[in-house]
Design a protein around this motif. Structure first.
Motif, mmCIF file in Angstrom:
data_model
loop_
_atom_site.group_PDB
_atom_site.id
_atom_site.type_symbol
_atom_site.label_atom_id
_atom_site.label_comp_id
_atom_site.label_asym_id
_atom_site.label_seq_id
_atom_site.Cartn_x
_atom_site.Cartn_y
_atom_site.Cartn_z
ATOM 1 N N PRO A 103 0.939 -1.124 -0.233
ATOM 2 C CA PRO A 103 0.020 -0.270 -0.507
ATOM 3 C C PRO A 103 0.942 1.030 0.007
ATOM 4 C CG PRO A 103 -0.934 -1.814 1.600
ATOM 5 C CD PRO A 103 0.639 -1.783 1.211
ATOM 6 N N GLU A 104 2.074 1.110 0.176
ATOM 7 C CA GLU A 104 2.902 2.175 0.478
ATOM 8 C C GLU A 104 3.632 1.901 -0.572
ATOM 9 O OE1 GLU A 104 2.503 -0.548 3.291
ATOM 10 O OE2 GLU A 104 1.712 0.711 4.774
ATOM 11 N N ARG A 105 3.619 2.033 -1.707
ATOM 12 C CA ARG A 105 4.829 1.662 -2.399
ATOM 13 C C ARG A 105 4.056 1.331 -4.071
ATOM 14 N NH1 ARG A 105 9.235 -2.357 -1.662
ATOM 15 N NH2 ARG A 105 9.052 -1.061 -0.254
ATOM 16 N N ASN A 106 4.386 2.127 -5.071
ATOM 17 C CA ASN A 106 3.566 1.482 -5.967
ATOM 18 C C ASN A 106 4.778 2.299 -7.685
ATOM 19 O OD1 ASN A 106 1.721 4.015 -5.506
ATOM 20 N ND2 ASN A 106 2.573 4.252 -7.818
ATOM 21 N N TRP A 107 4.717 1.464 -8.190
ATOM 22 C CA TRP A 107 6.007 2.139 -9.615
ATOM 23 C C TRP A 107 5.092 1.239 -10.936
ATOM 24 C CZ3 TRP A 107 9.073 -0.883 -12.264
ATOM 25 C CH2 TRP A 107 9.510 -1.944 -11.847
ATOM 26 N N GLU A 108 5.299 2.658 -11.899
ATOM 27 C CA GLU A 108 4.632 2.363 -13.327
ATOM 28 C C GLU A 108 6.193 2.534 -14.355
ATOM 29 O OE1 GLU A 108 0.925 4.549 -14.780
ATOM 30 O OE2 GLU A 108 1.527 5.404 -12.730
ATOM 31 N N PHE A 109 6.084 1.858 -15.218
ATOM 32 C CA PHE A 109 6.999 2.562 -16.596
ATOM 33 C C PHE A 109 5.510 2.745 -17.749
ATOM 34 C CE2 PHE A 109 7.333 -1.692 -16.835
ATOM 35 C CZ PHE A 109 7.043 -2.511 -17.978
ATOM 36 N N ASN A 110 6.594 3.536 -19.012
ATOM 37 C CA ASN A 110 5.844 3.158 -20.374
ATOM 38 C C ASN A 110 6.700 2.936 -20.928
ATOM 39 O OD1 ASN A 110 2.939 2.908 -21.560
ATOM 40 N ND2 ASN A 110 4.300 5.099 -22.825
ATOM 41 N N LEU A 111 6.628 2.036 -22.614
ATOM 42 C CA LEU A 111 7.857 1.846 -23.407
ATOM 43 C C LEU A 111 7.116 1.647 -24.707
ATOM 44 C CD1 LEU A 111 9.759 -1.019 -21.858
ATOM 45 C CD2 LEU A 111 10.329 1.685 -21.598
ATOM 46 N N SER A 112 6.846 2.824 -25.650
ATOM 47 C CA SER A 112 6.297 2.902 -26.663
ATOM 48 C C SER A 112 7.355 4.180 -27.636
ATOM 49 C CB SER A 112 5.572 3.974 -26.534
ATOM 50 O OG SER A 112 4.576 4.282 -27.586
ATOM 51 N N LYS A 113 6.873 3.343 -28.570
ATOM 52 C CA LYS A 113 7.846 4.189 -30.153
ATOM 53 C C LYS A 113 7.092 3.007 -31.246
ATOM 54 C CE LYS A 113 11.058 4.904 -32.136
ATOM 55 N NZ LYS A 113 12.545 6.026 -32.301
ATOM 56 N N SER A 114 7.072 4.910 -32.468
ATOM 57 C CA SER A 114 5.571 4.627 -33.195
ATOM 58 C C SER A 114 7.098 4.729 -34.723
ATOM 59 C CB SER A 114 5.123 5.966 -33.056
ATOM 60 O OG SER A 114 4.099 5.987 -32.580
ATOM 61 N N THR A 115 5.948 3.753 -35.576
ATOM 62 C CA THR A 115 6.921 4.325 -36.702
ATOM 63 C C THR A 115 7.413 5.834 -37.665
ATOM 64 O OG1 THR A 115 4.907 3.999 -38.304
ATOM 65 C CG2 THR A 115 6.481 2.084 -37.489
ATOM 66 N N ASN A 116 6.281 6.328 -36.878
ATOM 67 C CA ASN A 116 7.249 8.004 -37.441
ATOM 68 C C ASN A 116 7.251 9.041 -36.440
ATOM 69 O OD1 ASN A 116 7.798 10.285 -39.282
ATOM 70 N ND2 ASN A 116 5.160 10.547 -39.256
ATOM 71 N N VAL A 117 8.125 9.540 -35.598
ATOM 72 C CA VAL A 117 7.882 10.462 -34.474
ATOM 73 C C VAL A 117 8.199 10.725 -33.141
ATOM 74 C CG1 VAL A 117 7.873 13.455 -33.876
ATOM 75 C CG2 VAL A 117 7.532 12.067 -36.667
ATOM 76 N N ASN A 118 6.625 9.082 -32.436
ATOM 77 C CA ASN A 118 6.565 10.041 -31.660
ATOM 78 C C ASN A 118 7.400 8.646 -30.556
ATOM 79 O OD1 ASN A 118 4.736 11.717 -32.123
ATOM 80 N ND2 ASN A 118 2.613 10.209 -30.761
ATOM 81 N N GLU A 119 7.634 8.570 -29.940
ATOM 82 C CA GLU A 119 8.237 7.636 -29.205
ATOM 83 C C GLU A 119 7.901 8.206 -27.277
ATOM 84 O OE1 GLU A 119 12.612 7.513 -29.296
ATOM 85 O OE2 GLU A 119 12.424 9.937 -29.832
ATOM 86 N N ASP A 120 8.233 7.503 -26.695
ATOM 87 C CA ASP A 120 7.688 7.644 -24.635
ATOM 88 C C ASP A 120 8.498 6.716 -24.428
ATOM 89 O OD1 ASP A 120 6.696 8.523 -22.709
ATOM 90 O OD2 ASP A 120 4.892 8.046 -22.874
#
Length: 416
Positions: A103-120
Motif C-alpha cells: 500500500p505504501e509503494r507502487n511504480w509503473e513504466f511505459n515504453l512506446s515507439k512509433s514508426t513516425n516521430v513519436n516515442e515515450d
C-alpha cells in the motif's frame, strides 16, 4: 467500420479472455513478490483500442491486459502490450506495466515507439518505506521521462486564440521530477520538490497543419526554439481521502509555489503559484459519488517559455479540447462529474465495477484572475465510461464536447 461491427468485435475479444494458473517460478520479480501465492492467478483480457482526439486524430488497434493476482486475490501487477495505428504516427508498439507490491509503494513504466516521430519512455515511483525523518516515513515520488510528441499544437496565447492559427510541432523532452513529503499531522503534509526539464522543438508529424516556426517568431513565443527549466517547489497538502488511488469520500487541498532561476540553469526566471481543491461526496454506499475540483494556476515572470505557462486542454482539464489548447499566464478551472456504478460484474474471476460518469468541465486562461471575463470560459459537457478493478486499476473512456468538436480520450486512472 460501423458501430455494430465495433461492438461485436469488442465483445468477441472480451469473451476470448481467460484465467490461468501459472507457477510462480515462471513469473520472477518484479512480476510477483512474497505477497503472491503459488501458483499465481493470471487473467488475460484482449481489448480493442478505438480513440480519437483533436491532436492525434483516430487511433485503432488492440491490447492484451495481463492481470496478476496476489494471495488476497487483489490485482498487484498489470502488464499491457499494445499495437495501434494512426495516419500521422504510423504503427506504434507499446508496453505498459503497473506494480503495487505494498500500500505504501507502487511504480509503473511505459515504453512506446512509433514508426513516425513519436516515442515515450517513462518510469514513475511512489514509496513511503525507503526514507524517514524523526521516526516518520517520508513519501518519495519520482518521475523520469524521455519522449517525443509529434501531435503537439499551439494556437497563440490568451483565451481568444483562434482555431485557424493552429500550428503543429514535436516537443522532444527529457527530464526528472522528484518530491519528498513529510507528514506534519495525520492529514497535513509538507512537500519539497525538484524539477528538471529539457525541451527541443522540432517539426511534427501532422503535415497538414503548419509548423509552429512558420507562423510564430521567437519574439512572439518564448521557448519556440527549445528551452531548459530547473525549478524548486514547496507545497502544503491537506488530505482526508479514504483511498489514495480510488477515493470515494473526503477532501484534498493543495497549495504550492515553484520558482525557476537562471542562476540554477533555467533559461528564464519565473514563478508558478497553484491552488487546487477536490471533494468526493458519496451516496448510497458509494454507488453515486459526486466529485468536484476547483483549481487556479498563475505564472509570473518575463520571457516564460510557452510550455511552462498556465495551460488548459486535454484529458485531465478541458476534455472537449486537445492537450495544450489554451495558454496564458493564469487559468481558472472547475470540473464536476457524477460517478455512477451501474453494476458489479465478475469477468474471469475479476470483480469489476462498471461506471458511467456524466461531467462538466468549465475553465479559462487569462493574464491574471482580475482580468477574467465570463465570455472567456469554455463549457465542456461530456460523459465517461469506466471499468474499475479495486484496489488499483481504472480503465476509462471520456467523451467531451467543445466548440471545436468532440474529443475522445482513452486511458488508465481517473482524470482527477
Amino acid at each position: 467500420m460501423g458501430l455494430r461491427t465495433v461492438l461485436l468485435f469488442a465483445a468477441f475479444l472480451v469473451l476470448t479472455g481467460c484465467t490461468t494458473m501459472v507457477p510462480r517460478e515462471r513469473l520472477p520479480y518484479p512480476l510477483t513478490d512474497d505477497s503472491f501465492g503459488d501458483p499465481v492467478k493470471v487473467v488475460t483480457i484482449p481489448l480493442p483500442v478505438i480513440a480519437t482526439s483533436p491532436n492525434e486524430g483516430a487511433i485503432l488497434g488492440g491490447l492484451t491486459a495481463f492481470l496478476l493476482h496476489n494471495a488476497r486475490d487483489e490485482v498487484n501487477t498489470l502488464i499491457a502490450p499494445q499495437v495501434n495505428y494512426n495516419q500521422n504516427f504510423g504503427t506504434t508498439f507499446s508496453l505498459y506495466g503497473a506494480f503495487f507490491p505494498l500500500p505504501e509503494r507502487n511504480w509503473e513504466f511505459n515504453l512506446s515507439k512509433s514508426t513516425n516521430v513519436n516515442e515515450d519512455y517513462e518510469v514513475r515511483l511512489r514509496d513511503k518505506t525507503f526514507l524517514s525523518l524523526n521516526g516518520k516515513p517520508l513519501e518519495t515520488n519520482a518521475f523520469l521521462y524521455y519522449f517525443t510528441d509529434g501531435s503537439s499544437r499551439f494556437y497563440g496565447f490568451e483565451s481568444g486564440s483562434l482555431q485557424q492559427d493552429e500550428t503543429n510541432y514535436a516537443n522532444r523532452e527529457y527530464g526528472i521530477t522528484m518530491g519528498v513529503g513529510y507528514d506534519l499531522t495525520d492529514h497535513l503534509q509538507l512537500v519539497l520538490g525538484e524539477r528538471f526539464r529539457k525541451v527541443d522543438i522540432r517539426p511534427g508529424a501532422v503535415s497538414k497543419v503548419p509548423y509552429i516556426r512558420d507562423r510564430f517568431t521567437t519574439a512572439e513565443v518564448p521557448g519556440i526554439n527549445g528551452f531548459t527549466a530547473h525549478a524548486q517547489k514547496i507545497a502544503l497538502i491537506y488530505n482526508t481521502l479514504d483511498d489514495r488511488t480510488m477515493p470515494t469520500g473526503g477532501l484534498y487541498a493543495r497549495a504550492s509555489i515553484e520558482g525557476s532561476a537562471e542562476l540554477l540553469g533555467s533559461d528564464a526566471g519565473y514563478r508558478h503559484y497553484e491552488v487546487e481543491l477536490k471533494g468526493y461526496f458519496p451516496l448510497d454506499t458509494a454507488r453515486y459519488i459526486t466529485v468536484v475540483r476547483v483549481a487556479y494556476n498563475q505564472t509570473l515572470g518575463s520571457e516564460v517559455p510557452f510550455l511552462e505557462r498556465s495551460i488548459l486542454g486535454g484529458e485531465t482539464t478541458l476534455r472537449g479540447y486537445g492537450r495544450n489548447r489554451f495558454v496564458d499566464s493564469s487559468y481558472l478551472l472547475c470540473n464536476l462529474e457524477e460517478r455512477i456504478r451501474l453494476f458489479r460484474w465478475s469477468v474471469f474471476d475479476v470483480n469489476t465495477d462498471w461506471e458511467v460518469a456524466p461531467f462538466i468541465d468549465l475553465g479559462a486562461v487569462m493574464e491574471s484572475l482580475d482580468r477574467a471575463e465570463a465570455k472567456s470560459f469554455e463549457f465542456n459537457p461530456g460523459i465517461g465510461f469506466r471499468a474499475v478493478v479495486r484496489p488499483n486499476i481504472v480503465g476509462r473512456v471520456d467523451i467531451g464536447f467543445g466548440n471545436e468538436g468532440p474529443a475522445v480520450f482513452v486511458g488508465l486512472g481517473y482524470p482527477f
